[in-house]
Design an enzyme around this catalytic site. Structure first.
Site, PDB file in Angstrom:
ATOM      1  N   SER A 286       0.866  -1.179   0.000  1.00  0.00           N
ATOM      2  CA  SER A 286       0.000   0.000   0.000  1.00  0.00           C
ATOM      3  C   SER A 286       0.897   1.222   0.000  1.00  0.00           C
ATOM      4  CB  SER A 286      -0.889   0.007   1.250  1.00  0.00           C
ATOM      5  OG  SER A 286      -1.546   1.253   1.413  1.00  0.00           O
TER       6      SER A 286
ATOM      7  N   TYR B 261      -2.157   0.384  10.604  1.00  0.00           N
ATOM      8  CA  TYR B 261      -2.136  -0.108   9.224  1.00  0.00           C
ATOM      9  C   TYR B 261      -0.831   0.277   8.537  1.00  0.00           C
ATOM     10  CZ  TYR B 261      -3.738  -0.870   4.402  1.00  0.00           C
ATOM     11  OH  TYR B 261      -3.868  -1.301   3.105  1.00  0.00           O
TER      12      TYR B 261
END
Length: 258
Positions: free
Chosen positions: A143, A156
């Site tokens: 990501s 995250y």
């Protein structure tokens, strides 16, 4: 059975979103796709869809955080298929958007288990087969969170930084072997489940993530990117490919038409 000469691609998290879209595109590109996810009904339905369309697909219910289950999966593939040529480590996810001061350690632990340890499990279990294929590819879907921080996303961000470092280190360690390591780092992707799962079913919070963004990326956009990277000539390695929508300049700079 896989037809002679048909390459095999394993896709984790294939029950929805980027994983399902990647399975469809790899199948269309001529791969026998092995679909894994915890939701058995979803991967079986997708395998049936692909088979009905004339493609080769196998469904396998799997929790990548369960190492004995992953090892059993790898053994089953060795018994049933002639090779494993591609592993797409797509399974992952985010939980919550709390600041560091109040973040739930259980959420952090779960995100690390799936995004990092789960990827480690599948990569370790299938790396021997990928190497034995003579032309293997490991894809790690990280990501943009793995490359830059943002407020409210530390858990995250930390997990995806771990996934990025796993990819980067593995590439260093296995250079000289017939296995490529590709990292795809998506930015803002709108799928049916990612933001909803992050906010535990709160549809309003999930919708606010994409509010005013005319065209966030889709699962198909990332699947197209993964398929392109995997199908490059064997000597070409796409080390890292960051993919964002035009409206997103960084993790914290997004153009919104409100």
């Amino acid at each position: 059975m896989t037809a002679a000469g048909t390459p095999v691609a394993v896709v984790t998290g294939a029950s929805s979103g980027i994983g399902a879209a990647t399975a469809r595109q790899l199948a269309a590109a001529g791969y026998h796709v092995v679909l894994t996810a915890r939701r058995k009904d979803r991967v079986e339905a997708l395998a049936a869809e692909l088979t009905a369309a004339g493609h080769q697909a196998t469904a396998y219910a799997l929790d990548i955080t369960d190492r004995p289950a992953v090892d059993a999966f790898a053994a089953a593939l060795a018994d049933r298929l002639p090779s494993v040529d591609v592993l797409v480590n797509n399974a992952g996810g985010a939980l919550g958007a709390d600041p560091v001061a109040t973040g739930d350690p259980a959420d952090w632990r779960q995100m690390f288990e799936v995004n990092v340890i789960g990827t480690l499990h599948t990569t370790q279990a299938l790396l021997p087969a990928l190497t034995a294929s003579g032309d293997g590819t490991v894809v790690i879907v990280s990501s943009t969170a793995g490359h830059a921080t943002y407020e409210g996303g530390a858990g995250y961000v930390a997990a995806k930084h771990g996934a990025h470092v796993l990819a980067e280190t593995l590439r260093l360690e296995i250079v000289g072997t017939p296995v490529r390591v590709v990292e795809i780092a998506p930015g803002m992707v709108k799928t049916d489940e990612f933001a909803t799962a992050r906010f535990r079913g709160d549809a309003e919070k999930a919708a606010n993530v994409y509010a005013g963004v005319a065209e966030p990326l889709t699962a198909e956009d990332i699947a197209d990117t993964i398929t392109w990277a995997v199908t490059r000539p064997s000597h070409v390695n796409i080390d890292l490919l960051v993919v964002r929508p035009r409206a997103q300049a960084s993790n914290t700079k997004v153009h919104r038409e409100l």
